[in-house]
Design an enzyme around this catalytic site. Sequence first.
Site, PDB file in Angstrom:
ATOM      1  N   GLY A   1     -11.292  -4.337   4.864  1.00  0.00           N
ATOM      2  CA  GLY A   1     -11.891  -3.004   4.908  1.00  0.00           C
ATOM      3  C   GLY A   1     -10.962  -1.919   5.407  1.00  0.00           C
TER       4      GLY A   1
ATOM      5  N   GLY B   1      -9.239  -9.743   6.367  1.00  0.00           N
ATOM      6  CA  GLY B   1      -8.465 -10.320   5.279  1.00  0.00           C
ATOM      7  C   GLY B   1      -7.947 -11.704   5.610  1.00  0.00           C
TER       8      GLY B   1
ATOM      9  N   CYS C   1      13.523  -5.733  15.059  1.00  0.00           N
ATOM     10  CA  CYS C   1      13.174  -5.269  16.387  1.00  0.00           C
ATOM     11  C   CYS C   1      11.790  -4.658  16.479  1.00  0.00           C
ATOM     12  CB  CYS C   1      14.219  -4.268  16.860  1.00  0.00           C
ATOM     13  SG  CYS C   1      15.788  -5.077  17.130  1.00  0.00           S
TER      14      CYS C   1
ATOM     15  N   ASN D   1       2.752  -5.785   0.651  1.00  0.00           N
ATOM     16  CA  ASN D   1       2.476  -4.785   1.686  1.00  0.00           C
ATOM     17  C   ASN D   1       3.704  -3.963   2.061  1.00  0.00           C
ATOM     18  OD1 ASN D   1       2.970  -7.552   2.592  1.00  0.00           O
ATOM     19  ND2 ASN D   1       3.053  -6.681   4.647  1.00  0.00           N
TER      20      ASN D   1
ATOM     21  N   GLN E   1      -3.811  -5.056  -0.191  1.00  0.00           N
ATOM     22  CA  GLN E   1      -3.099  -3.787  -0.425  1.00  0.00           C
ATOM     23  C   GLN E   1      -3.482  -3.160  -1.757  1.00  0.00           C
ATOM     24  OE1 GLN E   1      -1.486  -2.210   1.772  1.00  0.00           O
ATOM     25  NE2 GLN E   1      -1.075  -3.789   3.298  1.00  0.00           N
TER      26      GLN E   1
END
Lengths: 298, 407
Positions: free
Chosen positions: B201, B73, B326, B152, B180
Amino acid sequence: MWEYSDKVREHFFNPRNSGPLEEANGIGDVGSIQCGDALRLMLRVEPETEIIQDAHFQTFGCGSAIASSSALTEIVKGMTLDEALKVSNQNIADYLDGLPPEKMHCSVMGREALQAAIANYRGEVWSDDHEEGALICKCFAVDAVMIEDVVKANNLNTVQEVTFYTKAGGGCAACHEGIEEILAKVMSERAGPGEVSPPPACPATPEAPRPPSAKLTLVQKIKKIEEVLDAVRPMLQRDHGDVELADVQGKKIYVHLKGACSGCMMEAATLGGIQQKMIETLGELVQVLPSSHMPVEA
Amino acid sequence: MDSSIYLDNNATTRVDPAVVEAMLPFFTEHFGNASSIHAFGSEVGKALKKARSQVQELLGAEHDSEIIFTSCGTESDSTAILSALKAQPDCNTVITTVVEHPAILNQCEWLEKEGYIVHKLKVDKKGRLDLDEYRSLLHERVALVTAMWANNETGTIFPVIEMAEMAAAKGIMFHTDAVQAVGKIPINLKSSKIDMLSLSGHKLHAPKGIGVLYLRRGCRFRPLLRGGHQERGRRAGTENSASIVGLGKACELAMQHMEEENTTVKRLRDKLEIGLLSQISHCFPTGDVSNRLPNTSNIAFEYIEGEAILLLMNKMGIAGSSGSACTSGSLEPSHVMRAMGIPYTAAHGTIRFSLSRYNTEAEVDRVIATAPPIIAQLRKLSPYWSDNQGLGGPAAKPGAAFTPTYA
C-alpha cells in the site's frame, strides 16, 4: 539516516585540510575493499625533527569517512611520527564524539592511512594486517572476520563463549543467529567431513569446572588472580575501562570495575568472562563479584 | 519541511489526503470487527468488500476473491514462496533473479539453507534478463518462478507477462513482486498467466502496514498464517479495516492518475535526468532506460560516494536515496548495481530519484540547479578526481594514479 554527532556533521560539511598537498613527503593510499571507501593521506614531515608540519586528505567515501579523514589531519598536525603512530582508530572516533558502530571502519581506514603514509615517508613497505568482514554485532561493532578468528583461535563452541571473548551478542541479542552460523561453519571445518555437529544451545548455567588441582596458598592464589586480571586488562582498556582486585574472601573474588566498565551494560558479561578464566586458571570453582557486593564490615 | 523536495517515492509515498479522509471513520464510528453479526460489524464488512473490488479493478483481476489482504509486501512475498513449496511437496526448486528485493532474496537464501535449490537469473549491464537462460531452467522440479515486475532501484521492467506464459506452458507457478509497478503502469492480470502478485500500500499513497497477495483462482495455496476464517481462511487475523479501506481508495486514485503518471510524471523525470546528465560530466543513468517505470531515474555519479551526496542534498532540502554501501548499513554497495557489473567507483555514487504526482516543475528545476555544485564539491575531495587547470576529470587513468592498498 545515521545518528551522526554534531562534530561529525561539522567536519563533513566543513572538512579541514582537504585537497592535494604539494610538498608532501609521506603519502598513504588505503582503501576498504568491502565498503569501497578509499583515502589518500598526505603528510609534510620536517626531516630534522620528524614533526608533521602539515597534513591533507582526499577521500572517496561517505559522510563519516570524510569527517574521519578531516579529524585525522587535525589530530596528527604537530605530532612527531612516533607520536602519530600511537594514534588509534578509537582516538579518531573519540575526537568526533563517537561514530555509529557501522561506521567505525571509517576510523580504522584513517589509522591505516596514517601508518601507510609514515611507512611511505620512511621508505618502508606497509602491509595491511587488518581484514574487515560484514558487521554482525551492531551493539559492539564486531564483524564476522573477528568472530571467526576468535572462534578458531580459542576453540569456542557457544554463543556465550563468543560473547565473553569478543562482546559480540552481549547487547540486544539480535545477532545470535549470525554468530551461530559462524560457529556452525567453523565447527564443521574443525570436525572435518562426515562428522558435522551443530553448535550446542546457549547453556543456561556455566559449565562445571574442572576437578581442582593441588590446593594453592592464599598468596599463590592472589598471584594467579592478578595474572588473570593482567591478561584481560588490555581488552578492557581498549574500551576505556579497567579492572582492579578489591578482595578475596574464600571462593569469592571481588573486583573494582573502573572507567567505562563501571555501569556498562556489559558488566555482567565482563565479570562472567573473567570468572570463566579464573575458574580455568585456579582449577576451582570461584565467583567473581563487583566490589559493590562486598559485605559491609561491622 | 514545506520547501523540501521529496524524490524518494520508491521508498515510500505520502498518504493521499483523500485516502486519510476515507480511513478516519474506521478508527471511530466504524470501529467494529467485520466478523461480528451486529451493525457495527456489517458496516465494516461492506467497506472491505468495496475496497477489495477497488484493488481488483486496479489489478485487472477476474474475481474479487482473488485479492487477499496482508500486512505488507514482504508478507505477500513470503506467503507466495512458502505456499508454492508447501503445496507442491515434490518440487524443490525456485527460480528468481539476482536483482530482487531483499524480501525475496533473503527468503530464498533461507530456503537454500533448508535444502531447497534456488536459481538466480543473471542480468546484463542494463539489468535485463536472458530469456533463453530462463527457458532452459524450467523443469518439472521447479515449484515457483518469482520475478519482480519492476526494479525498485532502476525502475527496469521485466517481461513478466511473457515469463509467466513460458512458466505456465511447463505447468510451473509464477509469482511477481509488483510493489513498484502497481499504480505506475497498467496491469491486467485476467489476461495474463500470472498466478500470484504482491503489492504494498505505502508505495501508492496508501498507509504503511497494508499489502495484498493476488492469488489466481484455482492456484494451489497453503496459508502462512492459520487461525480465523478471515480472507477465506487464507490469511487469518482480524482485518486491518481502516488501512484496507485506505488502500481501496488509493487504488481508485491510482486508476484515475494512471495517465498522468505516464505523461506528466514521466516528463518531469525525463527533464530532471536530462538536466543533470547535460550539466555534470562522468555520470550515466543505470538500468534499461528505454524500458522502465515512468517515475524512476537512477544516476551513477562517478568517483564520489552516495551518502555524501545525499547528506549535502538533504541540507538543501532534497530527499533521494542511494545504492552506496554506506547508506544501507551493510558494507556492500547495492546488489542491483553489482549485478549489472557497474564498477565500485560508480556504484557507490548512484543516486535514485523517484517522483510522484505530487512533484512539480519548480521542484525539478531546483534540483537541476542545486545538484551540480554538490557533485563538484565532493569531487574536489575525491582522490580519484583531479582538477587540472580548472578542467575537472578523473585523475589521469583512475586506478593508475590512485591505487590504494585494499584491506
